[in-house]
Design an enzyme around this catalytic site. Structure first.
Site, mmCIF file in Angstrom:
data_model
loop_
_atom_site.group_PDB
_atom_site.id
_atom_site.type_symbol
_atom_site.label_atom_id
_atom_site.label_comp_id
_atom_site.label_asym_id
_atom_site.label_seq_id
_atom_site.Cartn_x
_atom_site.Cartn_y
_atom_site.Cartn_z
ATOM 1 N N PRO A 1 -4.874 3.346 14.021
ATOM 2 C CA PRO A 1 -4.337 4.711 14.061
ATOM 3 C C PRO A 1 -5.412 5.768 14.352
ATOM 4 C CG PRO A 1 -4.751 4.085 11.797
ATOM 5 C CD PRO A 1 -5.190 2.911 12.641
ATOM 6 N N GLY B 1 0.838 -1.203 0.000
ATOM 7 C CA GLY B 1 0.000 0.000 0.000
ATOM 8 C C GLY B 1 0.867 1.245 0.000
ATOM 9 N N HIS C 1 -10.576 13.294 3.527
ATOM 10 C CA HIS C 1 -10.866 13.436 4.960
ATOM 11 C C HIS C 1 -10.908 14.925 5.297
ATOM 12 C CE1 HIS C 1 -10.815 9.288 6.340
ATOM 13 N NE2 HIS C 1 -9.880 9.060 5.442
ATOM 14 N N SER D 1 -8.321 0.688 11.291
ATOM 15 C CA SER D 1 -8.830 2.060 11.295
ATOM 16 C C SER D 1 -9.671 2.272 12.546
ATOM 17 C CB SER D 1 -9.704 2.279 10.060
ATOM 18 O OG SER D 1 -10.517 3.420 10.243
ATOM 19 N N SER D 2 -9.603 3.491 13.079
ATOM 20 C CA SER D 2 -10.387 3.762 14.298
ATOM 21 C C SER D 2 -11.893 3.719 14.023
ATOM 22 C CB SER D 2 -9.985 5.102 14.919
ATOM 23 O OG SER D 2 -10.213 6.150 14.010
ATOM 24 N N CYS D 3 -12.289 3.752 12.722
ATOM 25 C CA CYS D 3 -13.716 3.574 12.381
ATOM 26 C C CYS D 3 -14.223 2.216 12.842
ATOM 27 C CB CYS D 3 -13.938 3.590 10.869
ATOM 28 S SG CYS D 3 -13.465 5.061 10.046
ATOM 29 N N TYR E 1 -16.711 -0.079 5.217
ATOM 30 C CA TYR E 1 -15.247 0.026 5.241
ATOM 31 C C TYR E 1 -14.702 -0.496 6.574
ATOM 32 C CZ TYR E 1 -10.769 2.412 5.967
ATOM 33 O OH TYR E 1 -9.459 2.699 6.272
ATOM 34 N N GLY F 1 1.390 4.701 3.690
ATOM 35 C CA GLY F 1 2.387 3.983 2.904
ATOM 36 C C GLY F 1 3.450 4.928 2.363
ATOM 37 N N TRP G 1 -18.509 20.989 6.906
ATOM 38 C CA TRP G 1 -19.586 20.004 7.006
ATOM 39 C C TRP G 1 -19.963 19.729 8.457
ATOM 40 C CZ3 TRP G 1 -17.983 15.419 3.290
ATOM 41 C CH2 TRP G 1 -17.907 15.910 1.985
ATOM 42 N N LEU H 1 -1.682 7.142 2.074
ATOM 43 C CA LEU H 1 -1.053 8.192 2.894
ATOM 44 C C LEU H 1 -0.025 7.604 3.874
ATOM 45 C CD1 LEU H 1 -1.051 11.217 3.818
ATOM 46 C CD2 LEU H 1 -2.873 10.569 5.407
ATOM 47 N N ASP I 1 -22.382 14.372 10.570
ATOM 48 C CA ASP I 1 -21.343 14.574 11.583
ATOM 49 C C ASP I 1 -20.451 13.350 11.734
ATOM 50 O OD1 ASP I 1 -21.519 17.127 12.527
ATOM 51 O OD2 ASP I 1 -22.896 16.648 14.179
ATOM 52 N N LYS J 1 -12.049 -3.576 7.707
ATOM 53 C CA LYS J 1 -10.840 -3.370 8.506
ATOM 54 C C LYS J 1 -10.850 -4.275 9.737
ATOM 55 C CE LYS J 1 -8.206 -0.431 6.441
ATOM 56 N NZ LYS J 1 -6.833 -0.845 6.092
ATOM 57 N N ASN K 1 -6.864 9.642 13.410
ATOM 58 C CA ASN K 1 -7.158 10.168 12.063
ATOM 59 C C ASN K 1 -5.907 10.806 11.450
ATOM 60 O OD1 ASN K 1 -9.801 9.570 12.868
ATOM 61 N ND2 ASN K 1 -10.638 11.286 11.700
ATOM 62 N N ARG L 1 -10.743 23.661 0.427
ATOM 63 C CA ARG L 1 -11.858 24.614 0.385
ATOM 64 C C ARG L 1 -11.428 25.986 0.918
ATOM 65 N NH1 ARG L 1 -15.893 22.152 3.293
ATOM 66 N NH2 ARG L 1 -15.674 20.234 2.160
HETATM 67 P P1 GDP Z 1 -14.286 10.305 10.095
HETATM 68 O O1 GDP Z 1 -13.390 10.399 11.277
HETATM 69 O O2 GDP Z 1 -14.302 8.938 9.482
HETATM 70 O O3 GDP Z 1 -15.663 10.835 10.399
HETATM 71 O O4 GDP Z 1 -13.597 11.185 8.995
HETATM 72 P P2 GDP Z 1 -13.808 12.520 8.186
HETATM 73 O O5 GDP Z 1 -12.460 13.098 8.088
HETATM 74 O O6 GDP Z 1 -14.501 12.254 6.909
HETATM 75 O O7 GDP Z 1 -14.803 13.521 8.983
HETATM 76 C C1 GDP Z 1 -14.575 13.999 10.265
HETATM 77 C C2 GDP Z 1 -15.585 15.073 10.633
HETATM 78 O O8 GDP Z 1 -15.253 16.255 9.916
HETATM 79 C C3 GDP Z 1 -17.075 14.813 10.409
HETATM 80 O O9 GDP Z 1 -17.772 15.308 11.534
HETATM 81 C C4 GDP Z 1 -17.383 15.694 9.206
HETATM 82 O O10 GDP Z 1 -18.727 16.142 9.176
HETATM 83 C C5 GDP Z 1 -16.452 16.878 9.445
HETATM 84 N N1 GDP Z 1 -16.128 17.662 8.244
HETATM 85 C C6 GDP Z 1 -16.214 19.011 8.132
HETATM 86 N N2 GDP Z 1 -15.909 19.422 6.901
HETATM 87 C C7 GDP Z 1 -15.560 18.303 6.206
HETATM 88 C C8 GDP Z 1 -15.130 18.092 4.857
HETATM 89 O O11 GDP Z 1 -14.998 18.979 4.057
HETATM 90 N N3 GDP Z 1 -14.847 16.799 4.516
HETATM 91 C C9 GDP Z 1 -14.980 15.756 5.404
HETATM 92 N N4 GDP Z 1 -14.678 14.518 5.005
HETATM 93 N N5 GDP Z 1 -15.406 15.935 6.666
HETATM 94 C C10 GDP Z 1 -15.698 17.196 7.068
#
Ligand code: GDP
Length: 319
Positions: free
Chosen positions: A164, A11, A180, A108-110, A137, A17, A203, A15, A270, A141, A166, A188
């Site tokens: 790990p 892999g 992520h 993954s912590s998910c 996913y 890797g 988000w 990231l 969220d 894992k 995040n 953005r």
């Molecule tokens: P997670 O730890 O698997 O939930 O990984 P993410 O990195 O996708 O998201 C983490 C948190 O960041 C969530 O609460 C999202 O709603 C928030 N978030 C805010 N803005 C963004 C964005 O632009 N992209 C992603 N992926 N998450 C966002």
């Protein structure tokens, strides 16, 4: 491990890797096999088998399989689950059959239950339902982690599993929808600053909290774990910074030079309310991260400016 140990980063295009491929030679572990175009397609069992038969790696960092942010998890759950199951079964099977001495599987912590007590301890694995947005996913894992444990039990294989925090860092997926949170916000915020926008959309509610770890520190934790940990129990790789999404977004905005206000888009999910790892075992063994969150965001932003906006190389493809 010695400088002549044959090491395979399964892999290398992910990231963690990419960070390992930078770190290992710098730490004098230069006998890498299967780098770049020499790496087999990990979803192809025959290709993986032929590679192990020919190259005979002695140590494997199994960090492969596609991953993405909450957007990608919602858009492509089947692709993510299937590929991660294939990668885990193909590589673990080959590692067993070709006598790999030590393997670290990065989960993954998910894969922790959504409502598990915080900070997350490996004792909680498998004790409750997963966060629905990433469950396919995460199930893949978790299956990889259970398979490592099964090889340990049945064959005495020295396969360890690590969970790990995040990660983010140079070479990340900066896709506004697929990435992520940190790389997506970097992109953005950069665009918003460039266009003179007054609002940066974030988000969700901004209240979920995450433990962030710089990818170079994650690579260092993987190497440390591989050299210093042989336990049956999975090992958490954390010790980074726990921040709310709103706090993290403010640091990103500041680093990027976006001076407007944050707007929380609650039509977006969220995800889990909090993911922080109990990394006391790793810390007790003597490892700690080296990079502050702000320094890590700065380094990641500089990489983005040089490699993505200037088009020096293509962005990472996720699936
Ligand atoms: P997670 O730890 O698997 O939930 O990984 P993410 O990195 O996708 O998201 C983490 C948190 O960041 C969530 O609460 C999202 O709603 C928030 N978030 C805010 N803005 C963004 C964005 O632009 N992209 C992603 N992926 N998450 C966002």
């Amino acid at each position: 491990m010695t400088p002549t140990t044959r090491i395979f980063v399964a892999g290398g295009d992910t990231l963690p890797g990419a960070a390992l491929l930078d770190l290992l030679p710098a730490e004098e572990f230069g006998s890498l096999v299967g780098v770049g175009p020499d790496e087999p397609d990990l979803t192809d069992a025959l290709a993986v088998n032929s590679f192990f038969a020919a190259e005979r790696p002695e140590v494997v960092f199994l960090v492969g399989g596609p991953s993405g942010g909450i957007g990608l998890n919602r858009a492509r759950p089947a692709d993510l689950m299937l590929a991660n199951l294939q990668v885990a079964t193909n590589v673990l099977d080959a590692a067993h059959r070709y006598g790999v001495r030590k393997l670290l599987y990065l989960a993954s912590s998910c894969a922790y239950p959504r409502e598990a007590p915080q900070p997350l301890s490996p004792r909680s694995l498998g004790t409750g339902p997963l966060e629905p947005t990433s469950a396919p996913y995460a199930t893949a894992k978790l299956a990889g982690a259970v398979l490592c444990d099964a090889y340990r039990r049945q064959y005495g294989s020295n396969f360890i599993t690590a969970f790990p925090a995040n990660p983010f860092g140079p070479g990340d997926d900066f896709g506004a929808d697929s990435g992520h949170v940190i790389p997506a916000l970097i992109r953005r915020a950069h665009e918003a600053a460039k266009h003179g926008d007054s609002v940066l959309s974030v988000w969700g509610s901004g209240t979920p909290r995450r433990e962030f770890l710089f990818s170079r520190d994650l690579a260092s934790a993987c190497l440390f774990a591989l050299e210093n940990y042989d336990g049956d129990a999975p090992l958490n790789l954390g010790g980074g910074t726990v921040l709310s999404i709103a706090e993290a977004a403010r640091v990103v905005a500041d680093v990027v030079g976006f001076r407007g206000r944050l707007a929380f888009d609650t039509s977006k999910p969220d995800g889990a309310p909090l993911k922080a790892l109990d990394s006391s075992v790793l810390r007790g063994l003597g490892w700690a991260p080296a990079t502050t969150f702000r320094d890590a965001v700065e380094e990641t932003y500089h990489w983005f400016l040089h490699h993505v906006t200037e088009g020096v190389c293509r962005e990472r493809t996720t699936v």
